[in-house]
Design an enzyme around this catalytic site. Structure first.
Site, PDB file in Angstrom:
ATOM      1  CG  ASP A   7      -1.676   1.178   1.510  1.00 49.19           C
ATOM      2  OD1 ASP A   7      -1.542   1.779   2.593  1.00 49.19           O
ATOM      3  OD2 ASP A   7      -2.435   1.573   0.616  1.00 49.19           O
ATOM      4  NE  ARG A   8       0.821   7.514  -2.396  1.00 49.90           N
ATOM      5  CZ  ARG A   8       0.358   8.584  -3.035  1.00 49.90           C
ATOM      6  NH1 ARG A   8       0.556   8.724  -4.340  1.00 49.90           N
ATOM      7  NH2 ARG A   8      -0.324   9.516  -2.367  1.00 49.90           N
ATOM      8  CG  ASP A   9      -1.268   7.772   0.377  1.00 50.17           C
ATOM      9  OD1 ASP A   9      -2.287   8.138  -0.219  1.00 50.17           O
ATOM     10  OD2 ASP A   9      -0.126   8.027  -0.054  1.00 50.17           O
ATOM     11  CG  ASP A  15      -2.981   8.301   4.723  1.00 48.02           C
ATOM     12  OD1 ASP A  15      -3.811   7.408   4.950  1.00 48.02           O
ATOM     13  OD2 ASP A  15      -3.140   9.180   3.842  1.00 48.02           O
ATOM     14  CB  THR A  50      -1.842   3.519  -3.940  1.00 47.11           C
ATOM     15  OG1 THR A  50      -2.293   4.632  -3.174  1.00 47.11           O
ATOM     16  CG2 THR A  50      -1.500   3.995  -5.337  1.00 47.11           C
ATOM     17  CD  GLN A  52      -3.386   8.016  -4.138  1.00 44.02           C
ATOM     18  OE1 GLN A  52      -3.720   9.199  -3.951  1.00 44.02           O
ATOM     19  NE2 GLN A  52      -2.757   7.300  -3.218  1.00 44.02           N
ATOM     20  CB  CYS A  89      -8.199   2.462  -7.380  1.00 43.26           C
ATOM     21  SG  CYS A  89      -9.962   2.913  -7.457  1.00 43.26           S
ATOM     22  NE  ARG A 100     -13.562   3.528  -2.564  1.00 46.38           N
ATOM     23  CZ  ARG A 100     -12.906   4.444  -1.859  1.00 46.38           C
ATOM     24  NH1 ARG A 100     -11.854   5.058  -2.395  1.00 46.38           N
ATOM     25  NH2 ARG A 100     -13.278   4.741  -0.636  1.00 46.38           N
ATOM     26  CG  ASP A 127      -2.296   2.540   6.199  1.00 46.73           C
ATOM     27  OD1 ASP A 127      -2.631   3.664   6.601  1.00 46.73           O
ATOM     28  OD2 ASP A 127      -2.513   2.153   5.036  1.00 46.73           O
TER      29      ASP A 127
HETATM   30  O1  LIG Z   1      -3.515   3.962   1.567  1.00 47.02           O
HETATM   31  P1  LIG Z   1      -3.637   4.135   0.055  1.00 47.02           P
HETATM   32  O2  LIG Z   1      -4.580   3.132  -0.588  1.00 47.02           O
HETATM   33  O3  LIG Z   1      -2.254   4.146  -0.649  1.00 47.02           O
HETATM   34  O4  LIG Z   1      -4.232   5.623  -0.218  1.00 47.02           O
HETATM   35  C1  LIG Z   1      -5.208   6.146   0.654  1.00 47.02           C
HETATM   36  C2  LIG Z   1      -5.518   7.529   0.138  1.00 47.02           C
HETATM   37  O5  LIG Z   1      -6.002   7.448  -1.151  1.00 47.02           O
HETATM   38  C3  LIG Z   1      -6.594   8.226   0.927  1.00 47.02           C
HETATM   39  O6  LIG Z   1      -7.693   7.331   1.054  1.00 47.02           O
HETATM   40  C4  LIG Z   1      -8.818   8.003   1.634  1.00 47.02           C
HETATM   41  O7  LIG Z   1      -9.875   7.062   1.712  1.00 47.02           O
HETATM   42  P2  LIG Z   1     -11.145   7.203   0.717  1.00 47.02           P
HETATM   43  O8  LIG Z   1     -10.609   6.971  -0.697  1.00 47.02           O
HETATM   44  O9  LIG Z   1     -11.701   8.600   0.871  1.00 47.02           O
HETATM   45  O10 LIG Z   1     -12.095   6.098   1.176  1.00 47.02           O
HETATM   46  C5  LIG Z   1      -8.504   8.515   3.043  1.00 47.02           C
HETATM   47  O11 LIG Z   1      -8.241   7.396   3.882  1.00 47.02           O
HETATM   48  C6  LIG Z   1      -7.243   9.387   3.011  1.00 47.02           C
HETATM   49  O12 LIG Z   1      -6.847   9.691   4.331  1.00 47.02           O
HETATM   50  C7  LIG Z   1      -6.117   8.684   2.293  1.00 47.02           C
HETATM   51  O13 LIG Z   1      -5.021   9.581   2.131  1.00 47.02           O
HETATM   52 MG   LIG Z   2      -2.846   3.269   3.272  1.00 50.66          MG
HETATM   53 ZN   LIG Z   3     -10.985   1.887  -9.238  1.00 52.51          ZN
END
Ligand SMILES: O=P(O)(O)OC[C@@H](O)[C@H]1O[C@@H](OP(=O)(O)O)[C@@H](O)[C@@H](O)[C@@H]1O
Ligand SMILES: [Mg+2]
Ligand SMILES: [Zn+2]
Length: 180
Positions: A7-9, A15, A50, A52, A89, A100, A127
């Site tokens: 995973d990225r963030d 994050d 990830t 996005q 995504c 997603r 995470d």
């Molecule tokens: O952890 P990965 O998958 O690399 O990326 C997560 C991010 O795209 C964002 O995903 C969002 O979830 P929603 O997309 O709003 O449900 C929130 O959790 C943000 O805090 C977070 O930065």
């Molecule tokens: Mg993450």
């Molecule tokens: Zn998607």
């Protein structure tokens, strides 16, 4: 095959509940870049999957996302590594896509890239619960890190067999010690 999917963030970089919207906001977590390079140098193939949704929400552009990933690759290359595949995504929660997380579309694309029938034996490091759930759809090994949203995720019931680590550096230590 020594393949790991990250995973990225919250795993590679910090994050934010306000989303990571620019290269300036994309801040590598301590030891994460070095951990990726160590795995690469030990013969591991490293891929990223990830969500996005910030793209669908209009928080940042595809060009900005590409710039973040170019910076990630630059830092990893500085330490002798390379991320072979970065799947993202771009969709929002209401777009009914198949990629997603917790849906497994990105993981299917990664498995197909490596001509794998599924992800048995492949660590998926996340995470958030949805990271692990997406990987488990293809029989991956769930690894939770305590960075990012990891401590919050730890408060919930985890999938059976989930291994918990402090951070990505600890995951690399485990895999590099365990499989030598
Ligand atoms: O952890 P990965 O998958 O690399 O990326 C997560 C991010 O795209 C964002 O995903 C969002 O979830 P929603 O997309 O709003 O449900 C929130 O959790 C943000 O805090 C977070 O930065
Ligand atoms: Mg993450
Ligand atoms: Zn998607």
């Amino acid at each position: 095959m020594k393949l790991i999917i990250l995973d990225r963030d919250g795993v590679i970089n910090e994050d934010s509940d306000a989303y990571v919207k620019s290269v300036a906001e994309w801040i590598p977590l301590p030891g994460a870049i070095k951990a990726i390079a160590r795995l690469c140098r030990a013969g591991w193939s490293v891929a990223v999957a990830t969500n996005q949704s910030g793209l669908a929400r209009g928080y940042f552009s595809p060009a900005t996302l590409e710039a973040m990933h170019a910076e990630l690759q630059r830092l990893v290359a500085e330490q002798g590594g390379h991320i072979e595949l970065i799947e993202h995504c771009p969709h929002g929660p209401d777009d009914a896509c198949d990629c997603r997380k917790p849906l497994a579309g990105m993981f299917r694309r990664i498995a197909a890239h490596y001509q794998l029938a599924d992800l048995s034996g492949v660590p998926v490091v996340g995470d958030s619960l949805r990271d692990l759930q997406a990987g488990l759809t293809l029989n991956a090994e769930p690894y939770l890190v305590k960075t990012g949203k990891g401590l919050h995720t730890l408060e919930k019931p985890l999938p059976p067999g989930t291994q918990v680590f402090t951070d990505l550096a600890a995951v690399a230590d485990h895999l590099l010690d365990a499989r030598q």
